[in-house]
Enzyme design. Structure first.
Site, PDB file in Angstrom:
ATOM      1  N   GLY A   1      -0.731   4.691  -0.479  1.00  0.00           N
ATOM      2  CA  GLY A   1      -1.545   5.912  -0.523  1.00  0.00           C
ATOM      3  C   GLY A   1      -1.167   6.971   0.492  1.00  0.00           C
ATOM      4  O   GLY A   1      -1.384   8.152   0.256  1.00  0.00           O
ATOM      5  N   GLU A   2      -0.639   6.578   1.614  1.00  0.00           N
ATOM      6  CA  GLU A   2      -0.443   7.544   2.689  1.00  0.00           C
ATOM      7  C   GLU A   2       1.008   7.742   3.098  1.00  0.00           C
ATOM      8  O   GLU A   2       1.366   8.757   3.683  1.00  0.00           O
ATOM      9  CB  GLU A   2      -1.280   7.118   3.911  1.00  0.00           C
ATOM     10  CG  GLU A   2      -2.758   7.226   3.623  1.00  0.00           C
ATOM     11  CD  GLU A   2      -3.624   6.422   4.574  1.00  0.00           C
ATOM     12  OE1 GLU A   2      -4.113   7.000   5.538  1.00  0.00           O
ATOM     13  OE2 GLU A   2      -3.826   5.215   4.332  1.00  0.00           O
TER      14      GLU A   2
ATOM     15  N   GLY B   1       0.828  -1.218   0.000  1.00  0.00           N
ATOM     16  CA  GLY B   1       0.000   0.000   0.000  1.00  0.00           C
ATOM     17  C   GLY B   1       0.846   1.245   0.000  1.00  0.00           C
ATOM     18  O   GLY B   1       1.879   1.316   0.674  1.00  0.00           O
TER      19      GLY B   1
END
Lengths: 349, 752
Positions: B716-717, B714
């Site tokens: 996204g952040e 992941g």
């Protein structure tokens, strides 16, 4: 959106007559007025659309060497007029440091003079604001006011005038041409905007229905072209109003300052002509110690109106820097980031 | 709604696998031509417009609304107030689980924060509805607003964020600090920030009896369905949500918001489809924000620069009526090795809308403070900031002692530092200037974000013509789900991307869980992978059990799916097309299902995080303190990269958010009134193009066999983390001034 009457007069005379209706407001590009109306800050009952009045969108070089800027000339058209920018480079630089490209393509010269303050308490209709609703008080006092005025403010209003364009114009003795029910008159820009005093709702010397038709720069203003700059410090690199800005123009003769012009933006409810600073420079050598003395003189009467004391020293430093830049000479080309301390292209250490 | 026609990637660019290819966004043409239909672009027949009236006080009661004046305005159809608002099946203040946030739905006259909805005006036109709102002229009984973090009336919550313990520790902090030869303690402030997605919250709602059709941007359609079903007492299956595109979400569209519910209520009240779109200033209140924090960092280190103690305490604010607590201190759990770590939180209640998850919740402000503090500690120890970080590199997750499922942070440091030229950095501040006299500074920060997974489902089909279909109710917030998930789908079925149809973005498809926590690609990708494997398994059984198939009897040798054919694993020359297998079996299609979820055994055994290192160069005007970021280099390791173009784009966006955090964003609340004073994009600063420097994102190779079948972590952040601290550290390096209050504004640097 409030309900309002809309008129689009064909001639200047008709416009002035239409503007005489109580509660009327002139509409040019509307880059400020439309926002204010959407937010319920202004609710004019009549809108007089002057955007298509003939003859007001011209930049005319006058016989004596001055220039008349029609009230409807777009900011971008003026800034990118080669002859204008060459002769009044600090004005072009100020224009290009304002707003965004899209807004500059729409916003007019006359509208720029009449744009309202960005004080957030003025925009927030739930807050008390003597400028918006006379007599209600000023919630900016004691509120969030780190960007408010340090010169010329009163306990009735501590807002600032947000224009960039007006700052070099004031320094260069621009004159505002207006047309009204009683005919035409000229108003020096320096006297055009009013300090708040006890009537902050009254922002300019314009009488009701008087309409700006042009802004004139005298021929003498072009004599500063070789040493004229505008500098604007802001909280992001572009698309931000000035925290403090300064226009400086020097006429150098034999290595000495023959004449200096200085004005500040973002410090008061009007573009602030710093005549005391100019006097310090006249006849002096253009060097840091002189510039610093001028800066001290310019801010001699400054006092914080809240959490904004830093703006006083910041203004001094901006004056020194702008004078330094002006003394070094107007650059051949407009910087990639006009009026920014960061001249443009990123270079690496 | 017409079928969404996405760009099909030509098969020839596949080079063997769709995963890993830098495909451009498959919905890119739709978006750039304006053909992509966002929620507010929908106009069902008979639709009318709703406008929200919001409170101008932060605390008290609405005592009067001039409904008659609004109703008298031409075009106004109805004014919805607590007097006539539809009764709900569930008290909107009920909280049956921690993710059920309390909503203000016109059930009473109470005001709990500024910009709280207090009425809805429905009219034939947006203009009439808007004027109707203005005519309401609400009267209030106001009470003094409680604002700011200074209150001593604070409490220690039981849990923070999404349910983490509010206090955690290992080792003995007091002993660690006592044993230290170098100590630091500092307090860092971060402001309230608002998500401000480009697309405001919007809804078009249409009732047909007890079934409900809505267009609305959502990061979690199934959760939204459940929330709406509970509030209106209807079956979740009777609620059809279309959310094909979001104009950004960043967490604010994860949980169904009050204004969205009000749009549905208004549609029920007037018996017609209703559209409700928030005005920009109305996004500063009822749809969440990042709470302000005040963080106290204490550290001790021995003579060699090894940490002996790390204490991170966060004071934050929440609303008076609900519980979301920004878990900023937890940023210190996973990064730096220390024999003693303690993290804790305390909360004050103020008159504000309830804060919520916002891109890197907890991690973003926590990282800004921690990375600043680490920089200060490195200086105190007389060490280069990178050397100090390497000295305290964690081989096991510090707070838990678990091994990492994978951790290529060392490579991130190396590759980032190399690319940036970190080795040439002088250790002392104010050593570098450019030719224009600007102070130049270099700083760095470590990025970290947990590799999370939620629950998600997918369905895959092979059809007799040899093409495939993959369905999942996933959410494309702009991050690239339409593209990345389709790439995974193609590989899962052993087909070229142009041989599959990927369906997504509506609630009638299998529940894809929530697009949040940087977990969507991992969760839904795993579900798709499983669904594809399920189909291929069934297909292989058909072939291997059929003596007419060349694959008959492959048995334990097994088969491989590739290019629309199954191949015998031990003899590539023996193969059969999907179409032939299905035709012979007389099947029109064959379907499989898959689920994505964390493997509890792996989670119990391993700490799972993505990592990165961000290097920043800033220039600072020595007289004015105006800051410009001129260079950012980030190196990130986040497991499998499904689509390097989308992943880079996520890193760029995250790092730009870091610029915003460091230098710009700040929701200004008047301490007296509790009103937000800059609720617009002219005064609430985010970076403009001229603020965005040269950015590089290095994708560091990392294989992780524990996180999920595809090894996806992941992205996204994580880009937000590390960056704000790196910029703050660069500002210090340029000026010698340590600014501990974000955003770093020029007035804080004037004494440099």
């Amino acid at each position: 959106m409030n309900r309002f009457e809309y008129a689009r007069p064909a001639t200047l005379a008709e416009a002035v007559a239409a503007g005489a209706v109580p509660g009327a407001a002139y509409l040019a590009a509307g880059t400020n007025l439309m926002d204010l109306m959407k937010g319920g800050v202004m609710r004019p009952g009549h809108l007089v659309d002057i955007s298509r009045l003939p003859g007001l969108d011209r930049i005319e070089r006058l016989g004596d060497g001055g220039v008349r800027i029609g009230a409807l000339v777009r900011n971008a058209d003026l800034a990118y007029d080669t002859d204008f920018a060459r002769r009044f480079p600090s004005v072009a630089e100020a224009l290009l440091s304002g707003a965004s490209a899209q807004l500059r393509n729409a916003a007019t010269a006359g509208g720029n003079l009449l744009q309202r303050t960005r004080c957030t308490y003025f925009y927030d209709t739930a807050s008390a604001c003597n400028k918006r609703d006379p007599g209600t008080g000023c919630d900016a006092l004691g509120g969030e006011n780190r960007l408010h005025a340090v010169l010329g403010w009163s306990e009735h209003c501590i807002a600032t005038h947000p224009s960039d364009f007006c700052v070099p114009l004031t320094a260069l003795d621009a004159v505002v041409e207006v047309e009204g029910p009683k005919g035409r008159r000229d108003i020096p820009l320096e006297n055009f905007h009013l300090l708040p005093g006890s009537t902050p709702e009254r922002e300019t010397v314009l009488e009701h229905s008087e309409l700006i038709t042009a802004v004139r720069l005298p021929a003498e203003a072009a004599r500063f072209a070789a040493n004229a700059r505008y500098l604007k410090v802001r909280e992001r690199t572009s698309y931000a109003f000035a925290v403090v800005s300064a226009a400086a123009a020097l006429r150098l003769e034999g290595g000495m300052v023959a004449e200096a012009r200085i004005a500040l933006g973002g410090v008061a409810l009007k573009p602030w002509r710093a005549r005391a600073a100019e006097a310090e420079l006249a006849g002096a050598r253009p060097e840091p110690v002189t510039f610093r003395r001028a800066a001290e003189a310019a801010l001699a009467d400054a006092k914080p109106s809240g959490d904004n004391g830093f703006k006083i020293e910041l203004a001094r430093r901006i004056i020194v820097r702008t004078l330094t830049l002006a003394a070094a000479g107007t650059p051949e080309r407009m910087p990639a980031l006009p009026a920014s301390p960061f001249s443009g292209a990123i270079t690496h250490a | 709604m017409p079928e969404i026609t996405l760009t099909q990637a030509p098969a020839h660019i596949r080079m063997g696998s769709s995963i890993g290819q830098p495909l451009t966004r498959r919905e890119g043409v739709l978006k750039t031509t304006g053909a992509a239909r966002f929620a507010a672009d929908n106009h069902p027949p008979g639709m009318v417009y709703a406008a929200l009236a919001v409170s101008s006080i932060a605390r008290g009661r609405v005592t009067a609304l001039n409904v008659a004046a609004a109703m008298a305005h031409p075009g106004v159809i109805e004014v919805m107030t607590p007097k006539n608002a539809p009764k709900l099946a569930l008290d909107p203040d009920a909280k049956n689980n921690p993710f059920m946030f309390r909503l203000d739905l016109l059930q009473n006259d109470r005001v709990r924060y500024a910009n709280q909805p207090i009425a809805v005006v429905v009219a034939d036109t947006l203009e009439a509805a808007t004027e109707g709102v203005a005519l309401l002229e609400p009267q209030y009984e106001a009470e003094p607003a409680r604002t700011g973090l200074d209150s001593d009336d604070s409490f220690a919550p039981a849990a923070v964020g999404a349910g983490s313990p509010a206090e955690e520790s290992h080792g003995d902090i007091t002993a660690g600090l006592a044993a230290a030869s170098v100590r630091m303690e500092a307090v860092y402030d971060t402001p309230a920030q608002y998500h401000n997605a480009m697309e405001p919250h919007a809804i078009v709602a249409a009732w047909d009896g007890d079934t409900l059709s809505i267009d609305t941007p959502s990061q979690g359609m199934a959760m939204a369905q459940a929330r709406i079903a509970g509030l209106f007492g209807i079956a979740p299956e009777g609620i059809h949500i279309r959310s094909p595109f979001l104009g950004g979400g960043f967490g604010s569209k994860g949980l169904f918001s009050g204004p969205q519910v009000l749009g549905i209520m208004a549609a029920r009240l007037v018996g017609r489809p209703v559209k409700l779109v928030l005005r920009r200033e109305q996004m500063f209140g009822p749809v969440g924000h990042r709470a302000p924090t005040r963080q106290t960092l204490r550290m001790g280190a021995d003579g060699q620069g090894a940490l002996t103690a790390l204490s991170h305490h966060t004071k934050t604010a929440s609303s008076t009526f609900d519980d979301f607590f920004e878990p900023a201190a937890n940023a210190s759990h996973a990064l730096y090795a220390s024999p003693a770590i303690a993290t804790s939180h305390e909360v004050v209640r103020i008159d504000t809308g309830t804060p919520l998850f916002m891109r890197a919740p907890g991690e973003a402000p926590g990282s800004a403070a921690l990375e600043s503090a680490i920089d200060e500690m490195a200086l105190a120890c007389g060490m280069d900031p990178l050397a100090f970080r390497l000295k305290n590199y964690a081989e096991m997750e510090p707070i838990s002692g678990k091994p990492f499922s994978s951790k290529a942070l060392r490579q991130c440091y190396e590759q980032g530092a190399e690319r940036f030229g970190w080795a040439k950095r002088p250790q002392a501040p104010r050593q570098m200037q450019d030719e224009a006299g600007m102070l130049v500074g270099w700083g760095m920060g470590t990025a970290v974000f947990p590799a999370l997974m939620f629950q998600g489902q997918a369905r895959a089909m092979l059809r007799q013509d040899g093409t495939g279909v993959v369905e999942t109710g996933a959410h494309d917030m702009g991050q690239g789900a339409w593209t990345a998930l389709a790439q995974i789908a193609a590989d899962s079925l052993g087909l070229d991307l142009d041989r599959i149809e990927f369906r997504s973005g509506t609630s009638d498809l299998p529940d894809a869980g929530i697009a949040g926590g940087s977990a969507h690609t991992a969760t839904v990708g795993t579900a798709i992978h499983g669904a594809g494997a399920d189909v291929i398994g069934k297909l292989a059984d058909l072939a291997m059990d059929d003596e007419r198939s060349p694959l008959f009897g492959a048995g334990n040798a097994g088969v491989i799916a590739r290019g629309g054919r199954l191949h015998r694993r031990d003899d590539d020359g023996r193969s059969e097309s999907y179409a032939d297998i299905l035709a012979r079996a007389g099947l029109a299609e064959i379907e499989g299902r898959g689920t994505g979820a964390i493997d509890p055994a792996a989670q119990a055994a391993y700490a799972m995080h993505a990592h990165g290192a961000v290097f920043a160069e800033v220039k600072v005007d020595p007289d004015f303190g105006q800051v410009r970021v001129t260079r950012l280099v980030g190196a990130f390791a986040a497991g499998t990269v499904v689509n390097p173009r989308m992943v880079r784009s996520q890193y760029y966006g995250g790092m730009i958010w870091g610029v915003s955090f460091a230098l710009h964003e700040h929701a200004v609340m008047d301490k007296r009134s509790g009103r937000l004073m800059n609720p617009n994009l002219a005064e609430y600063y985010v970076p403009v193009n001229a603020d965005v420097p040269s950015i590089e994102a290095i994708l560091v190779e990392e294989r992780d066999i524990h996180v999920n079948a595809l090894g996806i972590k992941g992205v996204g952040e994580i880009g937000v983390t590390g960056t704000a601290g790196a910029i703050a550290n660069a500002v210090w390096h340029a000026t010698g001034v340590r600014v501990r209050s974000f955003p770093i504004t020029l007035d804080q640097l004037l004494d440099a």
